[in-house]
Scaffold this motif. Sequence first.
Motif, short mmCIF file in Angstrom:
data_model
loop_
_atom_site.label_atom_id
_atom_site.label_comp_id
_atom_site.label_asym_id
_atom_site.label_seq_id
_atom_site.Cartn_x
_atom_site.Cartn_y
_atom_site.Cartn_z
N ASP A 192 85.42 1.92 20.95
CA ASP A 192 86.07 2.40 21.80
C ASP A 192 86.94 3.00 20.37
OD1 ASP A 192 85.01 1.94 23.50
OD2 ASP A 192 85.83 -0.32 23.94
N PHE A 193 87.10 2.51 19.53
CA PHE A 193 88.23 3.34 18.44
C PHE A 193 88.08 3.91 17.70
CE2 PHE A 193 89.57 1.72 13.80
CZ PHE A 193 90.75 2.15 14.29
N LEU A 194 85.98 4.66 17.34
CA LEU A 194 86.04 5.41 16.84
C LEU A 194 86.56 6.69 18.16
CD1 LEU A 194 84.38 7.68 15.37
CD2 LEU A 194 82.62 6.88 16.22
N ARG A 195 85.91 6.71 19.10
CA ARG A 195 86.74 7.12 20.29
C ARG A 195 87.92 8.07 20.62
NH1 ARG A 195 85.02 4.85 24.32
NH2 ARG A 195 82.92 5.38 24.37
N ALA A 196 88.59 6.82 20.27
CA ALA A 196 90.39 7.21 20.63
C ALA A 196 90.90 7.77 19.30
CB ALA A 196 91.29 5.92 20.31
N LEU A 197 90.07 7.98 17.76
CA LEU A 197 90.18 8.56 16.36
C LEU A 197 89.67 9.81 16.78
CD1 LEU A 197 89.19 5.62 14.08
CD2 LEU A 197 91.76 6.82 14.15
N TRP A 198 89.16 10.20 17.58
CA TRP A 198 88.53 11.50 17.57
C TRP A 198 89.98 11.94 18.52
CZ3 TRP A 198 86.06 14.13 14.89
CH2 TRP A 198 84.94 13.56 14.20
N THR A 199 89.82 11.37 19.74
CA THR A 199 90.23 12.48 21.04
C THR A 199 91.85 12.00 20.83
OG1 THR A 199 90.42 10.21 22.78
CG2 THR A 199 88.55 12.51 21.77
N GLY A 200 92.15 10.46 20.41
CA GLY A 200 94.05 9.82 20.94
C GLY A 200 94.85 10.43 20.73
N GLY A 201 95.87 10.16 21.01
CA GLY A 201 97.02 11.23 20.84
C GLY A 201 97.89 9.79 20.44
N HIS B 259 89.70 18.43 11.69
CA HIS B 259 89.06 18.66 9.54
C HIS B 259 90.08 16.60 9.29
CE1 HIS B 259 85.80 20.66 7.90
NE2 HIS B 259 86.36 22.02 9.49
N ALA B 260 91.85 17.38 9.76
CA ALA B 260 92.43 15.63 10.35
C ALA B 260 91.95 14.42 10.89
CB ALA B 260 94.10 16.81 10.04
N LEU C 76 101.08 12.05 12.18
CA LEU C 76 100.67 11.25 11.15
C LEU C 76 99.57 12.69 10.49
CD1 LEU C 76 99.08 8.89 9.60
CD2 LEU C 76 97.47 8.71 11.26
N LEU C 77 98.78 13.01 11.40
CA LEU C 77 97.98 14.63 11.55
C LEU C 77 98.36 15.09 9.95
CD1 LEU C 77 95.86 14.67 13.99
CD2 LEU C 77 95.13 13.15 12.04
N ARG C 78 100.06 15.42 10.25
CA ARG C 78 100.72 16.67 9.68
C ARG C 78 101.11 16.40 8.57
NH1 ARG C 78 103.59 18.40 15.02
NH2 ARG C 78 105.08 16.80 14.47
N SER C 79 101.36 15.00 8.67
CA SER C 79 101.62 14.70 7.15
C SER C 79 100.92 13.92 6.43
CB SER C 79 102.15 13.41 7.25
OG SER C 79 101.68 12.25 7.99
N MET C 80 99.35 14.27 6.42
CA MET C 80 98.45 13.83 6.08
C MET C 80 97.87 15.22 5.49
SD MET C 80 95.59 11.51 8.56
CE MET C 80 94.59 11.80 7.84
N VAL C 81 97.94 16.41 6.29
CA VAL C 81 97.73 18.14 5.37
C VAL C 81 98.07 18.04 4.36
CG1 VAL C 81 97.61 19.99 6.23
CG2 VAL C 81 96.73 18.33 7.86
N ALA C 82 99.05 17.76 4.88
CA ALA C 82 100.72 17.66 3.80
C ALA C 82 100.52 17.38 2.24
CB ALA C 82 102.60 17.76 4.31
N GLY C 83 100.01 15.41 2.21
CA GLY C 83 99.75 15.19 1.17
C GLY C 83 98.56 15.23 0.17
N TYR C 84 97.34 15.86 1.35
CA TYR C 84 96.10 16.38 1.24
C TYR C 84 96.50 17.95 0.03
CZ TYR C 84 92.76 12.88 3.31
OH TYR C 84 92.40 12.19 3.36
N GLU C 85 97.27 18.71 1.00
CA GLU C 85 97.55 19.87 -0.38
C GLU C 85 98.13 19.70 -1.51
OE1 GLU C 85 97.32 23.53 1.31
OE2 GLU C 85 95.53 21.92 0.88
N VAL C 86 99.00 19.01 -1.77
CA VAL C 86 100.28 18.82 -2.79
C VAL C 86 98.98 17.98 -3.86
CG1 VAL C 86 102.05 17.63 -3.85
CG2 VAL C 86 102.27 18.79 -1.80
N SER C 87 99.04 16.43 -3.74
CA SER C 87 97.77 15.95 -4.40
C SER C 87 96.71 16.69 -4.54
CB SER C 87 97.43 14.50 -3.80
OG SER C 87 97.12 15.09 -2.81
N CYS C 88 96.11 17.05 -3.76
CA CYS C 88 94.41 18.22 -4.27
C CYS C 88 94.90 19.01 -5.40
CB CYS C 88 93.71 18.54 -3.03
SG CYS C 88 93.00 17.02 -2.39
#
Length: 449
Positions: free
Chosen positions: A428-437, A26-27, A123-135
């Motif tokens: 290519d960019f979409l694939r990297a966003l789905w799977t890239g590290g 989801h992130a 990055l994904l962990r920080s997004m989860v935190a930011g979404y949780e607090v602000s939402c």
Amino acid sequence: MNPLLVLAEHAASWRQAPLTEEVEHHARRALIDWFASLLPGCHLPPATLMAKALAKERGNGRAVSYVDGARTGLRHAALINGTASHTVEFDDIWRWGVYHPGCPTIAAALAAAQTRDLDMRALLRSMVAGYEVSCRIAQAVQPSHYDFWHTTGTVGTFGAAAAVAVIYDCDATQTAHAIATSATMAGGLQQAFRGDGMSKPLHPGHAAEAGALAAMSAKEGMTGALDVLHGPAGFAAATSEDTGKWEKAIAAIGQPLTITQMTVKNHGCCGHIFAALDATRDLQREHGFAAQDVAALHVAGYAATKNVCDRPSVTTEQEARFSTQFTVASLMEYGGVRLDAFAPERLADPKIRAVMPRISVSLDEECEAAFPGARSAKVSIRLNDGRELFRYQPTRKGDPDAPLTDRDLDEKFLELVTPVLGERPAKDFLRALWTGGDLPGELDLLTRR
């Protein structure tokens, strides 16, 4: 109970919290959707104008300003990218908070992660935190906050602060002070988009920059007022009808995580029109009428549909994106409301203009009572041949109870990003966003303008 301390403790836990497969998925969806909204906006004002205005102040840094393709400082990138990502009105929604969390939260988080040379999972962990607090804060002050304030500009500041605090490895106390300091810099007025002008997209950009500044300062020891959310002269008291519905909002922390409950936009306009667009689209598909066959079409919806989006006359792209009359007429004539719906030739299209006077909007008490948890509309259509059609739309396509699939999201991304990057780079960019590290970096934007 101090809600700020509860939220800060929860946010700080995401510095090391494991990402389950579901949460990571989801992130990544949220990140993909943010880039889908960002990249078309990188070519448009106000972000292009702001980048030009700030060019001499840019300085050095490792964060990417996607508007002008340059490496720059964290705050500059957060401001410009946050603004660009809200321009074409395709960004995600937390419906219970009347709020677009992605624009301010991801703009700040990504710039901070690039600055510190971190990886995708950070990055994904920080997004989860930011979404949780602000939402959760958005949920606590609604629905009355939305009477005068643009939640994405106000509450978005908290999302940016929490996300950057995670990137900067702030402990719970430092995170609390980051959130507290960000509160006093929150802003964004409804009138900015009830009238004309370019300042609405600036709201999440400013929120991203202000939240980032608050977190960076807290890391160095700056303190804030820890009762600033719920105090008698605090954020909730100043911007809503009471001191906030904190017990309900706090009780819901992580159950489920807000980032798993996002609305992904399926139309390129104000979300308060979506239910009416969905109902009209379905009626047109079922009954086979054309726009010129409509004698009258009436939309009954909740207060924001009436107060924000009842615009029978439009002259600019900004006004058209918030006009039920323009967008519904455009949908009936052209089958959708995407980026091309607001091109100059469409704004002047006589076929759309001919239908707009036949469309009206009113407040419906049932729809209003269900807001903000449900975004509904009742559409009544009278055709020239005398047929009377009706559709009650209880939710919107893209809401958590009617979600876009991953394939739908891919199609949205490619539709919006391919004209900017080209077909192969977009895929290519979409694939990297789905799977890239690795974190996203620079993109070849300038050569395609």
